[in-house]
Enzyme design. Sequence first.
Site, PDB file in Angstrom:
ATOM      1  N   GLU A  60     -12.582 -22.802  11.375  1.00  0.00           N
ATOM      2  CA  GLU A  60     -13.198 -22.141  10.268  1.00  0.00           C
ATOM      3  C   GLU A  60     -13.119 -22.501   8.871  1.00  0.00           C
ATOM      4  OE1 GLU A  60     -13.028 -17.881  10.669  1.00  0.00           O
ATOM      5  OE2 GLU A  60     -12.628 -17.863  12.787  1.00  0.00           O
ATOM      6  N   TRP A  88     -15.193  -5.194  10.152  1.00  0.00           N
ATOM      7  CA  TRP A  88     -14.551  -5.534  11.482  1.00  0.00           C
ATOM      8  C   TRP A  88     -14.136  -4.089  12.164  1.00  0.00           C
ATOM      9  CZ3 TRP A  88      -9.314  -5.616  13.628  1.00  0.00           C
ATOM     10  CH2 TRP A  88      -9.461  -6.179  15.070  1.00  0.00           C
ATOM     11  N   ALA A  89     -14.776  -3.678  13.120  1.00  0.00           N
ATOM     12  CA  ALA A  89     -14.391  -2.441  13.743  1.00  0.00           C
ATOM     13  C   ALA A  89     -14.805  -2.539  15.325  1.00  0.00           C
ATOM     14  CB  ALA A  89     -15.221  -1.163  13.205  1.00  0.00           C
ATOM     15  N   TRP A 104     -24.843  11.581  -0.890  1.00  0.00           N
ATOM     16  CA  TRP A 104     -23.747  11.961   0.265  1.00  0.00           C
ATOM     17  C   TRP A 104     -24.614  12.440   1.394  1.00  0.00           C
ATOM     18  CZ3 TRP A 104     -18.928  10.247   0.036  1.00  0.00           C
ATOM     19  CH2 TRP A 104     -18.621   9.787  -1.035  1.00  0.00           C
ATOM     20  N   GLY A 117     -16.810  -7.807  17.496  1.00  0.00           N
ATOM     21  CA  GLY A 117     -16.550  -6.494  16.737  1.00  0.00           C
ATOM     22  C   GLY A 117     -16.967  -6.041  15.430  1.00  0.00           C
ATOM     23  N   LYS A 140     -18.337   6.221   1.048  1.00  0.00           N
ATOM     24  CA  LYS A 140     -17.539   6.340   2.172  1.00  0.00           C
ATOM     25  C   LYS A 140     -18.240   5.880   3.546  1.00  0.00           C
ATOM     26  CE  LYS A 140     -13.956   9.965   1.157  1.00  0.00           C
ATOM     27  NZ  LYS A 140     -13.287  11.056   1.747  1.00  0.00           N
ATOM     28  N   LEU A 335      -4.505 -11.312  11.120  1.00  0.00           N
ATOM     29  CA  LEU A 335      -4.205 -12.305  10.291  1.00  0.00           C
ATOM     30  C   LEU A 335      -5.180 -12.650   9.107  1.00  0.00           C
ATOM     31  CD1 LEU A 335      -2.890 -14.901  12.990  1.00  0.00           C
ATOM     32  CD2 LEU A 335      -1.527 -13.539  11.252  1.00  0.00           C
ATOM     33  N   ASP A 357       8.438  -7.222   1.438  1.00  0.00           N
ATOM     34  CA  ASP A 357       9.091  -5.841   1.734  1.00  0.00           C
ATOM     35  C   ASP A 357       9.484  -5.768   3.486  1.00  0.00           C
ATOM     36  OD1 ASP A 357      10.541  -3.252   1.225  1.00  0.00           O
ATOM     37  OD2 ASP A 357       8.785  -2.540   2.570  1.00  0.00           O
ATOM     38  N   GLU A 413      12.757  -9.795   1.945  1.00  0.00           N
ATOM     39  CA  GLU A 413      13.761  -8.516   2.054  1.00  0.00           C
ATOM     40  C   GLU A 413      14.235  -8.501   3.236  1.00  0.00           C
ATOM     41  OE1 GLU A 413      14.295  -3.689   1.128  1.00  0.00           O
ATOM     42  OE2 GLU A 413      12.712  -4.523   2.459  1.00  0.00           O
TER      43      GLU A 413
END
Length: 761
Positions: A60, A88-89, A104, A117, A140, A335, A357, A413
């Site tokens: 890619e 992507w779902a 709405w 996907g 949304k 990723l 963290d 950490e």
Amino acid sequence: MGDWCDWADPSQRRKGGPMAVTVPNISLLLERDPFIQPCEEEIRRRYGIYQDYLAKMGEEGGLEQFSMGYKVFGPQVESGGTIRWLEWAPAASGLNLMGDFNQWSRPGLQFRKLEFGRWELVIPPGGDGQPVISHGDRVKILVNGEERISPWASYVVQPPKDRQEFEGVSFSHQFWNPPPAQCYLRKHPSPPKPASPRVYECHVGISSAEEKVNTYKDFTANVLPRIANLGYNTIQLMAVMEHAYYACFGYQVTSFFAPSSRYGTPEDLKALVDEAHRLGLTVLLDLVHSHASKNVVDGLNRWDGSDAGYFHAGERGHHPQWDSRLFNYSSWETLRFLLSNLRLWIEEFGFDGFRFDGVTSMLYLNRGLGQGFSGDYKEYFGANTDNQAVVYMMLANDLVHRLLPDTGLTIAEDVSGMPTLCRPIEEGGMGFDYRLAMAVPDMWIKYVKEIKDEDWSMGNIVHTLTNRRWMEKCIAYAESHDQCLVGDKTLAFWMMDKEMYYSMSSHSPMNAVVDRGVSLHKMIRLVVHGMGGEGYLNFMGNEFGHPEWLDFPRTGNGESYHHARRQWFLVDDQDLVYKFMNEFDKAMNLLEEKHGWLATEMEFATERYHEDDKTIAFERAGLVFCFNFHPSKSYSSYKVGLDKPGEYRIVLDSDWPEFGGHSRRDRSTNCHTYKEGHTSKRCHMLTYMPCRTAVVFERVGSSNYMEDLVLEEQDCVANIVHKEYIPTPTSATAITKQFKMMKVAKKAENSFLDEIPAHFL
């Protein structure tokens, strides 16, 4: 081997096995630490997996092109006004878009299903050639008919309190596409990567003295100048990634690509980073890629209707202690999501690096819970290590340092002491620049809470401050935000408690409690700064001994902001003692800036301590640091062994009156070395050491008493090391000290020491 991608080769059989994997500079790692050699196969294996991912990304366009996802996914406005929206779902059965632009109205605009996907929506421009969705419109996505926010949303807002009864409390995606005149343009380049990071950990929301959520703009105008004036060269911004629950301190992220709207706009944050750069400050983002909030409506959880998506499905995808979701680092799109997130914060906002963290949770399949790390290498390179997360961190560090070759800085950490965490990827390491020295603040809290002053162990203090892997750099700190949260207190408040409310006037002598607290506050910080690592960190406000603790507004405290602020007026009031601790912090930083001790290695056996006298003395960067922690004993002519003869003058003294001290040392009187050696050193000097004080000397010339240098006889170093402070030979954190000790001992062989008033570590 777990749920790796089909094309992955976790066993490295295709290359002929792990030992056939070429790691360019692994010989340097093995020579420096022979005890790690039994783990060579595992180190080569994970490097081979890292190579596999890089090769796959090459299909890619390579790692850098792969990390451009934030310019491909989510809403992208094209030059002609067309909006192209990609998501992507993989588990979703349908996606639709609705918002202010269509009043709405359901079901809204329908996405088209693509391969792998992905779902795409193309919205042509309106009749005026402008995007149909205007800047600032709320939108949304309906995923399987349920309201969700795009994982790639760049700005999300919560309904105002006066509308939450009708609109609810969940955040909405606010379409961010300001006209060019309103876009902030960066003016200042990043400063060079600091050789001696002096890090100021800060939180925009609590940075005001007022009981409110502060703003990026106010922080830029009023807090950044304070930080620069104190001599810090790096800021670490916490709680920037959007989090629906303010009291989580920013560690339950809901929108990874959106700077928190409670402080202002994305343009305000860009201006903050740019002004920090003008002031010479490197800017780090406190990055949370270890887990994500379980929020569904305005978070990533169940984004596509499944338990998986960007996370592991089932038990592995849920953190048992944090009640949050855990990423699947072997997933290709996960990723892309995380690496693109790094790139966005660097390219769009100008961040110079990250403090990662929760690295311990990432490193181990048991999340590091219920495990005491002894230093045995099997704990780090065994079946419990999450190599998917290890490879992700290698890719992340690779990307950061490719994008920021001269300025990029990453901090891990990690409390476990994972070997190679802070070694270059080419050696088989993970590529971090620094790790946090997390044992140090835990030690100080224990000392001030549980141990009487006269029982403080100088040996344990020195051991804790120096017990780190050679050539794996540490950021040391006496306390961070963790030690200040509700349920705990700042070090200053532990030591002075209620006296901080009534006895902090600078116009009358300090009482015994305040005098002790101020003295130890300065000494603790200086010994950590001087001995604890290759970088130093302080949490906002603690430099002047901020009282009490941190507590965010929540139901349990009546939604109070009283403890969610920084009381700058205390240090600004010249009639209060806080100014003394603040001035000492500044002087300490400026002295380090001049001499650069954080960037200078401490050689083995340079540190000295004496348990009965409660003293510590060591040399670093040509300076001599001396501490007397004894609560009552002062020493008029204390003998300090030195390698370099000469005349030494005081350059910093915690007892100076401008730091709230008693001026017991004459700052105009210099110390001269004497020709007799002492504690394996070539010579010595005598100095006055008042109780509860610290002093730093600088060599300024030749000594008047060094005509005939006489070396004191030495004993074998190995025989005068306190065994109770030597880690086992397999200890990963102390391996360097073992080998340095062997070298020093060889040099000292057949020598003897007549008098040993201090001990070697």
